[in-house]
Design a protein around this motif. Structure first.
Motif, mmCIF file in Angstrom:
data_model
loop_
_atom_site.group_PDB
_atom_site.id
_atom_site.type_symbol
_atom_site.label_atom_id
_atom_site.label_comp_id
_atom_site.label_asym_id
_atom_site.label_seq_id
_atom_site.Cartn_x
_atom_site.Cartn_y
_atom_site.Cartn_z
ATOM 1 N N HIS A 177 -97.890 24.436 22.686
ATOM 2 C CA HIS A 177 -98.762 25.819 22.651
ATOM 3 C C HIS A 177 -98.103 26.646 21.628
ATOM 4 C CE1 HIS A 177 -101.551 29.185 23.400
ATOM 5 N NE2 HIS A 177 -102.118 28.278 24.214
ATOM 6 N N ALA A 178 -99.082 27.191 20.414
ATOM 7 C CA ALA A 178 -98.854 28.140 19.624
ATOM 8 C C ALA A 178 -97.973 29.195 20.185
ATOM 9 C CB ALA A 178 -99.999 28.534 18.611
ATOM 10 N N PHE A 179 -98.391 29.711 21.256
ATOM 11 C CA PHE A 179 -97.732 31.087 21.655
ATOM 12 C C PHE A 179 -96.455 30.909 22.070
ATOM 13 C CE2 PHE A 179 -97.051 34.159 25.284
ATOM 14 C CZ PHE A 179 -97.413 35.168 24.746
ATOM 15 N N ALA A 180 -95.959 29.683 22.459
ATOM 16 C CA ALA A 180 -94.708 29.507 22.875
ATOM 17 C C ALA A 180 -93.554 29.377 21.433
ATOM 18 C CB ALA A 180 -94.453 27.963 23.480
ATOM 19 N N SER A 181 -94.383 29.336 20.209
ATOM 20 C CA SER A 181 -93.548 29.442 19.027
ATOM 21 C C SER A 181 -93.771 30.685 18.442
ATOM 22 C CB SER A 181 -94.138 28.532 18.099
ATOM 23 O OG SER A 181 -94.056 27.084 18.429
ATOM 24 N N GLY A 182 -94.242 31.892 19.385
ATOM 25 C CA GLY A 182 -94.474 33.163 19.003
ATOM 26 C C GLY A 182 -95.669 33.452 18.032
ATOM 27 N N ILE A 183 -96.576 32.678 18.143
ATOM 28 C CA ILE A 183 -97.946 32.817 17.376
ATOM 29 C C ILE A 183 -98.974 33.509 18.284
ATOM 30 C CG2 ILE A 183 -99.787 31.727 16.302
ATOM 31 C CD1 ILE A 183 -97.785 29.440 15.442
ATOM 32 N N ARG A 184 -99.388 34.564 17.973
ATOM 33 C CA ARG A 184 -100.430 35.473 18.606
ATOM 34 C C ARG A 184 -101.779 34.678 18.668
ATOM 35 N NH1 ARG A 184 -100.093 41.664 17.938
ATOM 36 N NH2 ARG A 184 -98.078 41.788 16.747
ATOM 37 N N ALA A 185 -102.315 35.025 20.048
ATOM 38 C CA ALA A 185 -103.762 34.317 20.058
ATOM 39 C C ALA A 185 -104.604 34.657 19.048
ATOM 40 C CB ALA A 185 -104.368 34.814 21.511
ATOM 41 N N ARG A 186 -105.578 33.815 18.757
ATOM 42 C CA ARG A 186 -106.411 33.771 17.265
ATOM 43 C C ARG A 186 -107.787 34.291 17.785
ATOM 44 N NH1 ARG A 186 -104.975 33.846 11.996
ATOM 45 N NH2 ARG A 186 -107.124 33.381 11.869
ATOM 46 N N ARG A 187 -108.597 35.208 17.296
ATOM 47 C CA ARG A 187 -109.799 35.215 17.417
ATOM 48 C C ARG A 187 -110.504 34.028 16.699
ATOM 49 N NH1 ARG A 187 -112.548 40.690 17.429
ATOM 50 N NH2 ARG A 187 -110.493 41.374 17.370
#
Length: 191
Positions: A177-187
């Motif tokens: 999951h992108a969030f686990a790599s520090g990437i915010r949720a994307r609109r």
């Protein structure tokens, strides 16, 4: 070569053994992404069949403006955002609990009324797991629902009694999951 490397040559089931039912209880659970997204896809299908359809969100508040809410409302889905956000953002967990209890009472009324062919109870597992909504009450409402009322329940760690009463249960597994790599949720992707 495994069986998965070849296309099937025979139907994996006998059509004569299948039966029709007027409604289903569906559950999407697990720690992976896509639980609500899968349910929203089912709401699209329901509206595509002109079914009266509603969504009750147990965590998201009316101030959140998500893409799925905007589109599904346009398609005629009745939408009720009953929560006040994530528990870690709450300034008053007693108020959050009261909102969840009220959302359940409202949802139980929607189920019993039988006016919708499809109801989504989005993120309902959380208030059940926190002891805010009695699991037994949810199970009883599902068991005694009107014949033509399908109910879709989502959320991590769905209580076992709900899983037991459900017809279809899918567990979303987090592989990456992108969030686990520090990437915010994307609109447009995540909301």
């Amino acid at each position: 070569m495994s069986d998965h490397d070849q296309p099937r040559k025979e139907r994996p089931y006998d059509r004569r053994e299948l039966r029709s039912v007027p409604s289903l209880v569906l559950v999407s659970t697990g720690h992976g992404k896509g639980k609500s997204t899968a349910a929203f896809g089912t709401l699209l299908r329901s509206r595509g069949r002109d079914w009266p359809t509603a969504c009750v969100q147990f965590l998201k508040s009316g101030t959140w403006r998500t893409g799925e809410e905007a589109m599904l409302r346009q398609l005629g889905v009745e939408w009720f955002s009953a929560g006040d956000g994530f528990s870690w953002d709450s300034t008053d967990l007693d108020e959050s609990r009261a909102k969840a209890v009220a959302a359940w009472e409202f949802s139980a009324g929607l189920i019993a009324a039988g006016e919708h062919r499809m109801l989504l109870l989005d993120e309902i597992s959380y208030p059940m797991n926190w002891g805010w909504i009695p699991v037994e009450d949810v199970v009883q409402a599902l068991r005694s629902r009107p014949e033509d009322t399908s109910v879709f329940l989502t959320g991590r760690e769905m209580p076992q009694p709900v899983i037991d009463v459900a017809d279809t249960v899918t567990e979303m597994v987090a592989v990456k999951h992108a969030f686990a790599s520090g990437i915010r949720a994307r609109r447009g992707i995540d909301y």
